[in-house]
Design a protein around this motif. Structure first.
Motif, PDB file in Angstrom:
ATOM      1  N   MET A 180       5.914  12.398  -2.046  1.00  0.00           N
ATOM      2  CA  MET A 180       6.834  11.387  -1.533  1.00  0.00           C
ATOM      3  C   MET A 180       6.168  10.493  -0.509  1.00  0.00           C
ATOM      4  O   MET A 180       6.406   9.276  -0.465  1.00  0.00           O
ATOM      5  CB  MET A 180       8.066  12.073  -0.924  1.00  0.00           C
ATOM      6  CG  MET A 180       9.186  11.120  -0.512  1.00  0.00           C
ATOM      7  SD  MET A 180       8.999  10.447   1.162  1.00  0.00           S
ATOM      8  CE  MET A 180       9.257  11.912   2.155  1.00  0.00           C
ATOM      9  N   ILE A 181       5.305  11.076   0.337  1.00  0.00           N
ATOM     10  CA  ILE A 181       4.590  10.273   1.326  1.00  0.00           C
ATOM     11  C   ILE A 181       3.747   9.212   0.636  1.00  0.00           C
ATOM     12  O   ILE A 181       3.734   8.041   1.045  1.00  0.00           O
ATOM     13  CB  ILE A 181       3.700  11.171   2.212  1.00  0.00           C
ATOM     14  CG1 ILE A 181       4.569  12.080   3.079  1.00  0.00           C
ATOM     15  CG2 ILE A 181       2.775  10.335   3.092  1.00  0.00           C
ATOM     16  CD1 ILE A 181       3.794  13.181   3.781  1.00  0.00           C
ATOM     17  N   ILE A 182       3.068   9.589  -0.425  1.00  0.00           N
ATOM     18  CA  ILE A 182       2.235   8.624  -1.168  1.00  0.00           C
ATOM     19  C   ILE A 182       3.098   7.520  -1.748  1.00  0.00           C
ATOM     20  O   ILE A 182       2.764   6.328  -1.645  1.00  0.00           O
ATOM     21  CB  ILE A 182       1.451   9.348  -2.280  1.00  0.00           C
ATOM     22  CG1 ILE A 182       0.460  10.343  -1.662  1.00  0.00           C
ATOM     23  CG2 ILE A 182       0.719   8.349  -3.166  1.00  0.00           C
ATOM     24  CD1 ILE A 182      -0.195  11.272  -2.657  1.00  0.00           C
ATOM     25  N   ALA A 183       4.243   7.885  -2.341  1.00  0.00           N
ATOM     26  CA  ALA A 183       5.131   6.879  -2.930  1.00  0.00           C
ATOM     27  C   ALA A 183       5.683   5.934  -1.869  1.00  0.00           C
ATOM     28  O   ALA A 183       5.789   4.717  -2.090  1.00  0.00           O
ATOM     29  CB  ALA A 183       6.273   7.573  -3.673  1.00  0.00           C
ATOM     30  N   ALA A 184       6.040   6.476  -0.717  1.00  0.00           N
ATOM     31  CA  ALA A 184       6.574   5.644   0.365  1.00  0.00           C
ATOM     32  C   ALA A 184       5.521   4.679   0.878  1.00  0.00           C
ATOM     33  O   ALA A 184       5.795   3.478   1.056  1.00  0.00           O
ATOM     34  CB  ALA A 184       7.096   6.526   1.497  1.00  0.00           C
TER      35      ALA A 184
END
Length: 302
Positions: A180-184
C-alpha cells in the motif's frame, strides 16, 4: 507527491454522537479529528449522528485541528452522510471500504455538486481512501488516482484481516501494508497507518516502537483510537532534532562539495550522494511544514 498535501500525522477518531468525547476533542493535540459516522455509531443512531456533523465539526476544530468525517458504506448510507458533511468546517471525507476508481469518482461527483450548491470552493473537501477488502486491494493502484481530492490512503487492518480470515497482527499485515505504501507514493498521496493494528494500546512503549518501525517503512501518519496515542504518533511521525541536524549538515556539505566540483562526499565513513541529499531536503521540508502546523495550532488554541 502532490504539492498541497496536508500535515496529518495523527488522526483521532471521535464518535460524533458521544458528547463527552466531542467536548474534549479539541484539547487532544491531534492534527486531525476524525468525526466517526461508521463503526463507532450503532445502526439505530446513524440518522441522528449525521445531523450532528456540521455543529460538532465547528466545535472540535477550535484547537486548530483539521476535521475529517468517516462515512459509511453502502452507498445509500454514504450519500446521506455526505449530504450532512460537506461544509466549510469539514476538511475531508474518509471513504470506507473504497471499492474501485469508479466508486471514488461517484463520490467526487456528489461532493462537487454539494460544494457548488453551498457556495464553497470546488476541491475544498479532501479524500482519504480506505482499503478494507481483498477485492479492493486488487485495485490498490487505481483507487488513489481516481480523484484529485485524494490526499491519503490506508488499509483498515481489522476489516482487511477479517476479509482474509486472518489475524490483524504485524506479521499478517506487513506485506499488504508495504504494498500500500508503494501504491500511495506512486499516486502522490500520503500512506497512513501502522504495520500492526491500532486497536492495541495496552503497552505504550510497545506502541511507540510499533509507530517508530512504521515510519521507517514510509508512513506519514496514522489513525488513533485513544487520546494517549496522539502524542506518541505526533512525536514518532516527526523528524527528531538529531535527524534535522544531520540533514542540515548533509545539505551544507553538499553545497561545499558542489563548489569544489564533486558530486559525492563522505560523513563519518558513509558516502553521501544524490539520494541521501534529496532525502535530507525532504526531511527538512516536512520538518518546516510540521513546525508551521504546530504554530497554527498554538495560535488557534489561544
Amino acid at each position: 507527491m502532490k504539492p498541497d498535501l496536508p500535515v496529518w500525522r495523527s488522526l483521532l477518531y471521535v464518535p460524533v454522537n458521544v458528547e463527552k468525547f466531542v467536548d474534549k476533542a479539541h484539547t487532544r493535540g491531534a492534527d486531525v479529528l476524525q468525526l466517526d459516522l461508521e463503526d463507532a455509531v450503532p445502526p439505530a443512531e446513524k440518522e441522528k449522528a449525521r445531523t450532528l456533523v456540521e455543529k460538532n465539526a465547528a466545535r472540535v476544530r477550535r484547537g486548530g485541528a483539521d476535521v475529517v468525517v468517516r462515512i459509511n458504506q453502502p452507498l445509500a448510507l454514504a450519500v446521506r452522510d455526505i449530504e450532512h458533511s460537506i461544509c466549510p468546517d469539514v476538511d475531508g471525507i474518509a471513504i470506507t471500504k473504497a471499492d474501485s476508481a469508479s466508486h471514488v469518482r461517484l463520490i467526487d461527483q456528489l461532493v462537487t455538486e454539494l460544494e457548488i450548491k453551498r457556495g464553497m470552493k470546488v476541491g475544498h473537501t479532501k479524500f482519504l481512501v480506505m482499503i478494507e477488502t481483498a477485492d479492493s486491494f486488487s485495485r490498490i493502484d487505481e483507487i488513489p488516482r481516481a480523484s484529485a481530492r485524494t490526499v491519503g490512503m490506508l488499509i483498515g487492518g481489522e476489516d482487511f484481516a477479517l476479509d482474509l480470515n486472518a489475524q490483524p497482527d504485524d506479521e499478517v499485515l506487513l506485506a499488504p501494508k508495504a504494498r500500500m505504501i508503494i501504491a500511495a507514493r506512486a499516486a502522490g498521496v500520503m500512506p497512513l497507518g501502522f504495520i500492526g493494528t491500532v486497536a492495541d494500546f495496552s503497552n505504550w512503549e510497545k506502541f511507540r516502537l510499533m509507530v517508530r518501525r512504521a515510519r521507517r517503512f514510509g508512513f506519514d501518519g496514522a489513525g488513533c483510537i485513544h487520546p494517549g496515542q496522539v502524542k506518541i504518533v505526533n512525536e514518532e511521525y516527526s523528524p527528531s532534532e538529531e535527524e534535522v541536524a544531520y540533514a542540515r549538515k548533509v545539505i551544507q556539505m553538499d553545497k561545499e562539495a558542489q563548489a569544489a566540483g564533486r558530486g559525492s562526499f563522505q560523513i563519518e565513513g558513509k558516502m553521501i550522494d544524490i539520494p541521501v541529499v534529496v532525502r535530507a531536503e525532504r526531511l527538512l521540508k516536512r520538518y518546516e511544514a510540521i513546525k508551521a502546523r504546530e504554530a497554527h495550532t498554538l495560535a488557534a488554541a489561544r
